[in-house]
Design an enzyme around this catalytic site. Structure first.
Site, PDB file in Angstrom:
ATOM      1  N   LYS A 193       0.876  -1.184   0.000  1.00  0.00           N
ATOM      2  CA  LYS A 193       0.000   0.000   0.000  1.00  0.00           C
ATOM      3  C   LYS A 193       0.906   1.225   0.000  1.00  0.00           C
ATOM      4  CE  LYS A 193      -1.798   3.102   1.873  1.00  0.00           C
ATOM      5  NZ  LYS A 193      -1.625   4.518   1.419  1.00  0.00           N
ATOM      6  N   GLU A 252       9.125   1.929  10.955  1.00  0.00           N
ATOM      7  CA  GLU A 252      10.194   2.910  10.723  1.00  0.00           C
ATOM      8  C   GLU A 252       9.529   4.268  10.766  1.00  0.00           C
ATOM      9  OE1 GLU A 252      13.170   2.115  10.718  1.00  0.00           O
ATOM     10  OE2 GLU A 252      13.353   0.064   9.988  1.00  0.00           O
ATOM     11  N   CYS A 311      13.506  11.228   7.308  1.00  0.00           N
ATOM     12  CA  CYS A 311      13.374  10.810   8.711  1.00  0.00           C
ATOM     13  C   CYS A 311      14.726  10.844   9.414  1.00  0.00           C
ATOM     14  CB  CYS A 311      12.797   9.403   8.757  1.00  0.00           C
ATOM     15  SG  CYS A 311      13.715   8.261   7.711  1.00  0.00           S
ATOM     16  N   GLU A 352       9.431  16.796  14.758  1.00  0.00           N
ATOM     17  CA  GLU A 352       9.968  16.573  13.420  1.00  0.00           C
ATOM     18  C   GLU A 352       9.314  17.578  12.461  1.00  0.00           C
ATOM     19  OE1 GLU A 352       8.749  12.996  11.247  1.00  0.00           O
ATOM     20  OE2 GLU A 352      10.864  12.605  10.905  1.00  0.00           O
TER      21      GLU A 352
END
Ligand code: NAD
Length: 474
Positions: free
Chosen positions: A169, A244, A278, A378
């Site tokens: 997906k 992750e 990331c 973040e």
């Protein structure tokens, strides 16, 4: 205008049952470049059923048979490199150096999976037991938009190497890149159902995959918030989960670092993938004794970074992927100023010469405290924060004072000293004086950066269940 109208289920391109159309954009111009017809829960169920049918035969293939398919997949992805490059630039806006890598990496991961497979012992003896590593089953692979083809191929290569079958997906915002991947992989001629690709909404197709009792494992790359929801949902049938997630990586500049190399490297660690990474090193931890020197050099380096049209050769930072992402980055820059951080370079708005496109100004803050929002959350854009520290102990404490723990960077002219600092940082990877990736080494996060590891032997084992058979003659 692109019109993407098919999903890939059971070895064939098929019209999805879902009818919703989702617009695709060129982030450098904000123009609509096409639409994708999204899969729905019904499509997800068909894909899962196909993967379930394919699992018994694929899980019993030999290592050589798996290597043969992975090699064909490598060749197919490599043959479509230029087409993928065009899609990466048009749909994602990656600047030239990055986009070429993004077009090549999806082929390379198949060779990396072959390497892991060739060196892996699926059967071993432990005491009186024969321990067999058995494929986990049908796996759901859910990926984000910031490296679409790389994540699809990386997860798929490892799953197939382990003997699992897959339902993928991808992000709905990367449908053009995914369509190139689908076309390429189809040419590799995998047995029907071994992998299936259903682009759809996360809360529809993603949720159906996560909730399905026929899916034994989820490998997810994306935001920490969605990852937590997946972990909760997976608890219902105790699915295996690899996550992750996000990061707020520290770049620890030790006081003996050579600033001529350390400053450009630290800025590059923060601005890689236009800051939409990331692993971006967004907290620059700088010794107070050399703060002014670092600030001056870093300001010059950031001011020289070209943010703009990704099709131009000198562009280093491309646009943010969407209006939402652009506004989010602008919001963090505002917040940094409101909370008292001092702006050294960049700021709100677009780079000079641009009045459209989701382009941002490469931004550098100093006088940042580690409890400020820009140091804790973040941002996922090219915004760096300089945080001063007193001594190595203080640097380590600040580096670890975060909810995340994906990657860290240490820069020093003494590699033994850097190794001592690296040993005390809570992160899945610590890069000392380098930005180079090592595909044999595990990748993944401590704390809220994730669960489990990808790449190499560790990554392969995440798709396997150990089974001990006792009582057999030695
Ligand atoms: P996201 O979490 O919004 O989406 C990731 C994927 O999950 C998409 O395919 C999305 O459709 C799907 N999804 C959304 N809701 C879902 C649900 N309820 N159930 C199942 N699937 C669902 O993340 P994004 O905005 O696409 O990507 C950016 C984030 O990804 C950042 O936070 C970044 O740090 C993270 N990321 C992590 C890594 C890593 O390796 N640690 C790498 C790249 C990106």
């Amino acid at each position: 205008m692109h019109s993407i109208d098919q999903v890939f289920i059971d070895g064939a391109f098929v019209e999805p049952h879902g009818t919703e159309r989702f617009e695709l954009f060129n982030p450098a111009t904000e123009a609509v470049i096409g639409t994708v017809r999204l899969a729905d829960a019904d499509d997800a169920r068909r894909a899962i059923a196909a993967a379930k049918r394919a699992f018994p035969a694929w899980s019993r293939t030999t290592v050589q048979e798996r290597i043969a398919l992975l090699r064909r997949m490598h060749d197919a992805m490599a043959a479509h490199e230029d087409e993928l490059l065009a899609a990466v630039i048009e749909e994602y806006g990656a600047p030239s150096a990055r986009s070429r890598w993004m077009a090549q990496f999806p082929a390379q991961v198949f060779l990396q999976a072959i390497d892991a497979l060739e060196n892996y012992a699926f059967e071993r003896r432990l005491g009186s037991a024969r321990v067999i590593m058995q494929p986990a089953g049908v796996v759901g692979l859910i990926t984000p938009w910031n490296s679409d083809a790389g994540f699809i191929c990386g997860k798929l290569a490892t799953a197939l190497a382990a003997g699992c079958t897959a339902v993928i997906k991808p992000s709905e915002m990367s449908a053009l890149q995914t369509s190139v991947v689908m076309k390429a992989l189809h040419e590799a001629g995998a047995p029907a159902g071994v992998y299936n690709i259903v682009t759809g909404r996360g809360d529809v197709v993603g949720a159906e995959i996560v909730g399905s009792p026929d899916v034994r494992k989820i490998s997810f790359t994306g935001s920490t918030a969605v990852g937590k929801g997946i972990l909760r949902a997976a608890a219902d049938d105790v699915k295996r989960v690899t996550l992750e997630l996000g990061g707020k990586s520290p770049s620890v500049i030790l006081d003996d670092a050579d600033f001529a190399t350390a400053v450009p490297m630290a800025v590059m660690a923060g601005f890689m993938n236009s800051g939409q990474a990331c692993i971006a090193g967004t907290r620059l931890l700088v010794p107070r004794s050399r703060l002014a020197e670092f600030e001056a050099k870093a300001t010059d380096v950031v001011n020289a970074v070209v943010s703009g049209d990704p099709s131009k050769a000198d562009t280093e930072v491309g646009p943010m992927v969407s209006r939402k992402q652009w506004e989010r980055v602008q919001g963090y820059i505002r917040k940094g100023i409101e909370e008292g951080a001092h702006l050294l370079a960049g700021g709100e708005g677009r780079p000079d010469g641009y009045d459209r496109g989701w382009l941002v100004r490469p931004t550098l803050f100093t006088d940042v405290r580690n409890d400020m929002t820009i140091a804790r959350e973040e941002i996922f854009g090219p915004v760096l924060s300089i945080i001063a520290y007193d001594d190595d102990e203080d640097a380590i404490a600040i580096a670890n004072d975060t909810a995340y723990g994906l990657q860290a960077y240490v820069m020093s002219s003494d590699s033994e000293r850097a190794a001592r600092v690296a040993a005390r940082i809570d992160a899945g990877r610590v890069l000392v004086n380098t930005l180079t990736h090592e595909p044999k080494a595990p990748f993944g996060g401590f704390k809220q950066s994730g669960l489990g590891r990808e790449y190499g032997e560790f990554g392969l084992e995440a798709y396997l269940e150990p089974k001990a058979v006792l009582g057999l003659a030695v």
